[in-house]
Design a protein around this motif. Sequence first.
Motif, PDB file in Angstrom:
ATOM      1  N   MET A   1       0.841  -1.175   0.000  1.00 44.72           N
ATOM      2  CA  MET A   1       0.000   0.000   0.000  1.00 44.72           C
ATOM      3  C   MET A   1       0.883   1.234   0.000  1.00 44.72           C
ATOM      4  O   MET A   1       1.889   1.294   0.684  1.00 44.72           O
ATOM      5  CB  MET A   1      -0.902  -0.001   1.232  1.00 44.72           C
ATOM      6  CG  MET A   1      -1.618   1.274   1.436  1.00 44.72           C
ATOM      7  SD  MET A   1      -2.556   1.432   2.990  1.00 44.72           S
ATOM      8  CE  MET A   1      -2.508  -0.131   3.722  1.00 44.72           C
ATOM      9  N   LYS A   2       0.471   2.206  -0.807  1.00 43.39           N
ATOM     10  CA  LYS A   2       1.186   3.473  -0.852  1.00 43.39           C
ATOM     11  C   LYS A   2       0.171   4.589  -0.618  1.00 43.39           C
ATOM     12  O   LYS A   2      -0.913   4.568  -1.196  1.00 43.39           O
ATOM     13  CB  LYS A   2       1.885   3.658  -2.192  1.00 43.39           C
ATOM     14  CG  LYS A   2       2.660   4.943  -2.269  1.00 43.39           C
ATOM     15  CD  LYS A   2       3.496   5.013  -3.517  1.00 43.39           C
ATOM     16  CE  LYS A   2       4.214   6.347  -3.507  1.00 43.39           C
ATOM     17  NZ  LYS A   2       5.551   6.287  -3.928  1.00 43.39           N
TER      18      LYS A   2
ATOM     19  N   ALA B   1      -8.705   9.405  12.079  1.00 44.71           N
ATOM     20  CA  ALA B   1      -8.826   8.029  11.589  1.00 44.71           C
ATOM     21  C   ALA B   1      -7.537   7.224  11.737  1.00 44.71           C
ATOM     22  O   ALA B   1      -7.587   6.027  12.005  1.00 44.71           O
ATOM     23  CB  ALA B   1      -9.265   8.040  10.128  1.00 44.71           C
ATOM     24  N   ALA B   2      -6.383   7.873  11.551  1.00 41.95           N
ATOM     25  CA  ALA B   2      -5.106   7.137  11.564  1.00 41.95           C
ATOM     26  C   ALA B   2      -3.985   8.069  12.036  1.00 41.95           C
ATOM     27  O   ALA B   2      -3.177   8.546  11.248  1.00 41.95           O
ATOM     28  CB  ALA B   2      -4.803   6.585  10.181  1.00 41.95           C
TER      29      ALA B   2
ATOM     30  N   HIS C   1      -7.834   3.800   4.595  1.00 48.92           N
ATOM     31  CA  HIS C   1      -8.914   3.954   3.609  1.00 48.92           C
ATOM     32  C   HIS C   1     -10.045   4.806   4.192  1.00 48.92           C
ATOM     33  O   HIS C   1     -10.647   5.620   3.482  1.00 48.92           O
ATOM     34  CB  HIS C   1      -9.432   2.592   3.155  1.00 48.92           C
ATOM     35  CG  HIS C   1      -8.543   1.925   2.156  1.00 48.92           C
ATOM     36  ND1 HIS C   1      -8.508   2.288   0.827  1.00 48.92           N
ATOM     37  CD2 HIS C   1      -7.629   0.936   2.293  1.00 48.92           C
ATOM     38  CE1 HIS C   1      -7.625   1.538   0.188  1.00 48.92           C
ATOM     39  NE2 HIS C   1      -7.074   0.708   1.062  1.00 48.92           N
ATOM     40  N   GLN C   2     -10.320   4.655   5.466  1.00 49.90           N
ATOM     41  CA  GLN C   2     -11.331   5.486   6.124  1.00 49.90           C
ATOM     42  C   GLN C   2     -10.905   6.958   6.108  1.00 49.90           C
ATOM     43  O   GLN C   2     -11.718   7.843   5.843  1.00 49.90           O
ATOM     44  CB  GLN C   2     -11.557   5.012   7.569  1.00 49.90           C
ATOM     45  CG  GLN C   2     -12.528   5.846   8.360  1.00 49.90           C
ATOM     46  CD  GLN C   2     -13.957   5.771   7.836  1.00 49.90           C
ATOM     47  OE1 GLN C   2     -14.323   4.851   7.121  1.00 49.90           O
ATOM     48  NE2 GLN C   2     -14.760   6.756   8.193  1.00 49.90           N
ATOM     49  N   ALA C   3      -9.633   7.201   6.387  1.00 45.38           N
ATOM     50  CA  ALA C   3      -9.120   8.579   6.363  1.00 45.38           C
ATOM     51  C   ALA C   3      -9.305   9.201   4.981  1.00 45.38           C
ATOM     52  O   ALA C   3      -9.729  10.358   4.863  1.00 45.38           O
ATOM     53  CB  ALA C   3      -7.651   8.597   6.767  1.00 45.38           C
TER      54      ALA C   3
ATOM     55  N   GLU D   1      -3.003   3.783  -2.858  1.00 48.57           N
ATOM     56  CA  GLU D   1      -2.753   2.807  -3.920  1.00 48.57           C
ATOM     57  C   GLU D   1      -2.454   1.465  -3.269  1.00 48.57           C
ATOM     58  O   GLU D   1      -1.514   1.356  -2.499  1.00 48.57           O
ATOM     59  CB  GLU D   1      -1.572   3.245  -4.786  1.00 48.57           C
ATOM     60  CG  GLU D   1      -1.823   4.529  -5.539  1.00 48.57           C
ATOM     61  CD  GLU D   1      -0.621   4.980  -6.357  1.00 48.57           C
ATOM     62  OE1 GLU D   1       0.475   4.424  -6.170  1.00 48.57           O
ATOM     63  OE2 GLU D   1      -0.800   5.893  -7.163  1.00 48.57           O
ATOM     64  N   ASP D   2      -3.277   0.463  -3.567  1.00 47.70           N
ATOM     65  CA  ASP D   2      -3.062  -0.880  -2.990  1.00 47.70           C
ATOM     66  C   ASP D   2      -2.177  -1.717  -3.872  1.00 47.70           C
ATOM     67  O   ASP D   2      -1.983  -1.516  -4.992  1.00 47.70           O
ATOM     68  CB  ASP D   2      -4.400  -1.579  -2.783  1.00 47.70           C
ATOM     69  CG  ASP D   2      -5.187  -0.922  -1.655  1.00 47.70           C
ATOM     70  OD1 ASP D   2      -4.605  -0.638  -0.613  1.00 47.70           O
ATOM     71  OD2 ASP D   2      -6.396  -0.706  -1.861  1.00 47.70           O
TER      72      ASP D   2
END
Length: 64
Positions: free
Chosen positions: A1-2, A19-20, A49-51, A63-64
Amino acid sequence: MKVIIDQDKCVASGQCVTAAADVFDQRDEDGIVVLLTDNPPEERAADIHQAAAVCPALAIVVED
């Protein structure tokens, strides 16, 4: 993940930090997002992803 952030789009809402907090921070002077790591561990993926989803300016790309 990027993780990629666009500081020009950021509106300093701080939702990403909520969120993070171990991935995002905000500059003291104006609240603009700061990326603490652009390759966070996979176990943080849901929070990141929530953020990105709650960012009102769509300033975060994952980017996954």
